[in-house]
Scaffold this active site. Sequence first.
Site, PDB file in Angstrom:
ATOM      1  N   PRO A 167      -5.243 -23.104  24.628  1.00 18.32           N
ATOM      2  CG  PRO A 167      -4.461 -24.681  26.169  1.00 18.32           C
ATOM      3  CD  PRO A 167      -5.355 -23.485  26.036  1.00 18.32           C
ATOM      4  CG  HIS A 179       3.708 -33.508  13.755  1.00 19.27           C
ATOM      5  ND1 HIS A 179       3.948 -34.753  14.267  1.00 19.27           N
ATOM      6  CD2 HIS A 179       2.371 -33.381  13.669  1.00 19.27           C
ATOM      7  CE1 HIS A 179       2.799 -35.347  14.499  1.00 19.27           C
ATOM      8  NE2 HIS A 179       1.833 -34.535  14.142  1.00 19.27           N
ATOM      9  CE  LYS A 210      -3.790 -21.139  14.950  1.00 21.30           C
ATOM     10  NZ  LYS A 210      -3.102 -21.811  13.874  1.00 21.30           N
ATOM     11  CE1 TYR A 235      -4.253 -28.200  14.774  1.00 17.24           C
ATOM     12  CE2 TYR A 235      -2.845 -29.401  13.237  1.00 17.24           C
ATOM     13  CZ  TYR A 235      -3.400 -29.250  14.493  1.00 17.24           C
ATOM     14  OH  TYR A 235      -3.101 -30.155  15.473  1.00 17.24           O
ATOM     15  CE1 TYR A 289      -6.156 -31.295  18.922  1.00 20.70           C
ATOM     16  CE2 TYR A 289      -5.846 -32.027  16.656  1.00 20.70           C
ATOM     17  CZ  TYR A 289      -5.570 -31.150  17.678  1.00 20.70           C
ATOM     18  OH  TYR A 289      -4.690 -30.116  17.467  1.00 20.70           O
TER      19      TYR A 289
HETATM   20  P1  RFL Z   1       5.378 -16.190  28.801  1.00 21.59           P
HETATM   21  O1  RFL Z   1       6.012 -17.333  28.107  1.00 21.59           O
HETATM   22  O2  RFL Z   1       4.361 -16.466  29.844  1.00 21.59           O
HETATM   23  O3  RFL Z   1       6.542 -15.315  29.422  1.00 21.59           O
HETATM   24  C1  RFL Z   1       6.258 -14.240  30.298  1.00 21.59           C
HETATM   25  C2  RFL Z   1       7.474 -14.033  31.174  1.00 21.59           C
HETATM   26  O4  RFL Z   1       7.232 -12.895  32.004  1.00 21.59           O
HETATM   27  C3  RFL Z   1       7.677 -13.177  33.325  1.00 21.59           C
HETATM   28  N1  RFL Z   1       6.946 -12.271  34.230  1.00 21.59           N
HETATM   29  C4  RFL Z   1       7.503 -11.178  34.774  1.00 21.59           C
HETATM   30  N2  RFL Z   1       8.754 -10.670  34.690  1.00 21.59           N
HETATM   31  C5  RFL Z   1       9.005  -9.510  35.364  1.00 21.59           C
HETATM   32  N3  RFL Z   1       8.064  -8.889  36.139  1.00 21.59           N
HETATM   33  C6  RFL Z   1       6.813  -9.368  36.257  1.00 21.59           C
HETATM   34  N4  RFL Z   1       5.906  -8.740  36.995  1.00 21.59           N
HETATM   35  C7  RFL Z   1       6.485 -10.575  35.555  1.00 21.59           C
HETATM   36  N5  RFL Z   1       5.358 -11.328  35.432  1.00 21.59           N
HETATM   37  C8  RFL Z   1       5.664 -12.348  34.618  1.00 21.59           C
HETATM   38  C9  RFL Z   1       7.377 -14.653  33.509  1.00 21.59           C
HETATM   39  O5  RFL Z   1       8.159 -15.235  34.537  1.00 21.59           O
HETATM   40  C10 RFL Z   1       7.720 -15.203  32.121  1.00 21.59           C
HETATM   41  O6  RFL Z   1       9.074 -15.589  32.042  1.00 21.59           O
HETATM   42  O7  RFL Z   1       4.683 -15.175  27.767  1.00 21.59           O
HETATM   43  P2  RFL Z   1       4.970 -14.875  26.221  1.00 21.59           P
HETATM   44  O8  RFL Z   1       6.425 -14.574  25.996  1.00 21.59           O
HETATM   45  O9  RFL Z   1       3.949 -13.907  25.827  1.00 21.59           O
HETATM   46  O10 RFL Z   1       4.719 -16.286  25.471  1.00 21.59           O
HETATM   47  C11 RFL Z   1       3.432 -16.852  25.462  1.00 21.59           C
HETATM   48  C12 RFL Z   1       3.543 -18.372  25.432  1.00 21.59           C
HETATM   49  O11 RFL Z   1       4.377 -18.806  26.493  1.00 21.59           O
HETATM   50  C13 RFL Z   1       2.161 -19.041  25.534  1.00 21.59           C
HETATM   51  O12 RFL Z   1       1.230 -18.364  24.731  1.00 21.59           O
HETATM   52  C14 RFL Z   1       2.204 -20.513  25.070  1.00 21.59           C
HETATM   53  O13 RFL Z   1       2.952 -21.294  25.969  1.00 21.59           O
HETATM   54  C15 RFL Z   1       0.790 -21.064  24.908  1.00 21.59           C
HETATM   55  N6  RFL Z   1       0.801 -22.500  24.608  1.00 21.59           N
HETATM   56  C16 RFL Z   1       1.077 -22.936  23.333  1.00 21.59           C
HETATM   57  N7  RFL Z   1       1.343 -22.040  22.340  1.00 21.59           N
HETATM   58  C17 RFL Z   1       1.683 -22.476  21.093  1.00 21.59           C
HETATM   59  O14 RFL Z   1       1.907 -21.628  20.203  1.00 21.59           O
HETATM   60  N8  RFL Z   1       1.779 -23.828  20.794  1.00 21.59           N
HETATM   61  C18 RFL Z   1       1.520 -24.788  21.733  1.00 21.59           C
HETATM   62  O15 RFL Z   1       1.652 -25.989  21.433  1.00 21.59           O
HETATM   63  C19 RFL Z   1       1.137 -24.359  23.068  1.00 21.59           C
HETATM   64  N9  RFL Z   1       0.898 -25.257  24.059  1.00 21.59           N
HETATM   65  C20 RFL Z   1       0.561 -23.421  25.631  1.00 21.59           C
HETATM   66  C21 RFL Z   1       0.631 -24.802  25.330  1.00 21.59           C
HETATM   67  C22 RFL Z   1       0.273 -23.004  26.940  1.00 21.59           C
HETATM   68  C23 RFL Z   1       0.022 -23.931  27.930  1.00 21.59           C
HETATM   69  N10 RFL Z   1      -0.315 -23.489  29.232  1.00 21.59           N
HETATM   70  C24 RFL Z   1       0.715 -23.089  30.108  1.00 21.59           C
HETATM   71  C25 RFL Z   1      -1.619 -23.007  29.399  1.00 21.59           C
HETATM   72  C26 RFL Z   1       0.390 -25.739  26.333  1.00 21.59           C
HETATM   73  C27 RFL Z   1       0.077 -25.307  27.643  1.00 21.59           C
HETATM   74  C28 RFL Z   1      -0.185 -26.338  28.723  1.00 21.59           C
END
Ligand code: RFL
Length: 403
Positions: free
Chosen positions: A305, A83, A309, A400, A213
């Site tokens: 978000p 994309h 990143k 980006y 956007y």
């Molecule tokens: P995660 O994915 O939150 O995983 C953390 C894991 O830890 C577990 N956990 C525990 N396990 C054991 N003991 C505990 N005490 C624990 N506490 C928590 C949780 O259950 C979970 O499984 O963190 P990680 O691996 O650092 O990854 C980060 C990403 O998930 C996050 O930054 C992104 O989702 C942000 N984000 C986006 N990032 C992108 O690069 N591209 C995107 O298009 C994008 N879109 C988004 C997003 C985040 C969003 N939200 C949820 C704000 C869109 C949204 C709506």
Amino acid sequence: MTESRYDRVAQDSADVVILGAGPAGLVLGNLLLRAGIDCVVLERAGREHVRTRARAGFLAPNTVRVLERNGLDEGLRRRGQQHGVCEFRTEDGRFRLDYTNLGRREPHTVYPQQDLVADLLADYLDAGGRIDFETEALAVRDADGPTPAVTVRDRDGRPARWRARYVAACDGRHGAGRGSLPPGAVRCHHRDHGVSWLGLLAEAPPSLDAVGYAVHPRGFAGHMARSREITRYYLQCEPGAGTDAWSEDAIWDELAVRMGAARYGPLLRGRIVQRSVVRLESDVLEPLRHGNLFLVGDAAALISPSAAKGANLAVLGAEVLALALTDALAHGRTEPLEHYSQRCLAHIWRAQEFSHWMIRLLHGTPDSEESAPFQEGLRRARIAALRTSRAQQDWFAENYVGV
Ligand code: RFL
């Protein structure tokens, strides 16, 4: 140390205990396993929840390269979609940026985070990886000593303890990694941008062939494809609004107004299957280490978000830490571990800077009533520069898609 109830409970050990099975924890687990390092992943949620939690979708070229060179890219090669266009809609009309012809001339790969996580989990299990689901890490103890301990509550609610040489906190912003940092050990630089988005996942095909956007006097609206059938939308909402403040019809009507559907074409509507209010907040911890406890992904830095990143930084940080831990455990070279924090922080601050710029491109973010018209003028000037300046467009494209 005084005796705690954990001194009498089940104990296990691994060289590296990884908290959390998100993108950070599972990339780290896979890479350590491939390097022959003894590790275990402890995950609070159940397996199905982990495999199906919809969040990010836009993978940067560098993230794809990390997955590729480590043989973790089969699913995204088969099902990911390239994309490379975004469209801005403003009060002055619309314009498109084909960022595959700008800056580094690289596209994003659209691949839902839950699919990536499901692939990483399957790869990890196929390679014989250990993972305990429904096991909540409660605290990391003795992080500044040679054998840190992680106290946990297992799936039957019983206390248990893991001993490790290193602990990798990949458990997000509210996890046990951050929660176990002693006061003053690590600084937290925090910024609340004063803006909230209602994040929506709709069972509806994308309505345009670009990331959309829309900057409208009633607030921001965003459109991002996730697959041929699923689209993520964002709708700026009042800070503090609940997820049920709007009916489904009201959401679609408001999206249509802000995205200029009457002028540019209708939105393809569908059932809204997920809603969450996302407060645009950022923070960075510094350093990303306390003794033998390392912070990775959202546990290291929370990024709004606005520029997609977070998951990309999580994958990048996991690779840097995996290489450093492998050097330390397999070759006795601890120098790369000393540089882990500094290396990751350089990427994190660059991503934060761009993400912050995106917020100010899409929102006036006034800090007072009086400054609102001034901030609004700056916002319009930023959009105008992006529309008209090739140098600005190259800078945008490079940042980006970059981490
Ligand atoms: P995660 O994915 O939150 O995983 C953390 C894991 O830890 C577990 N956990 C525990 N396990 C054991 N003991 C505990 N005490 C624990 N506490 C928590 C949780 O259950 C979970 O499984 O963190 P990680 O691996 O650092 O990854 C980060 C990403 O998930 C996050 O930054 C992104 O989702 C942000 N984000 C986006 N990032 C992108 O690069 N591209 C995107 O298009 C994008 N879109 C988004 C997003 C985040 C969003 N939200 C949820 C704000 C869109 C949204 C709506």
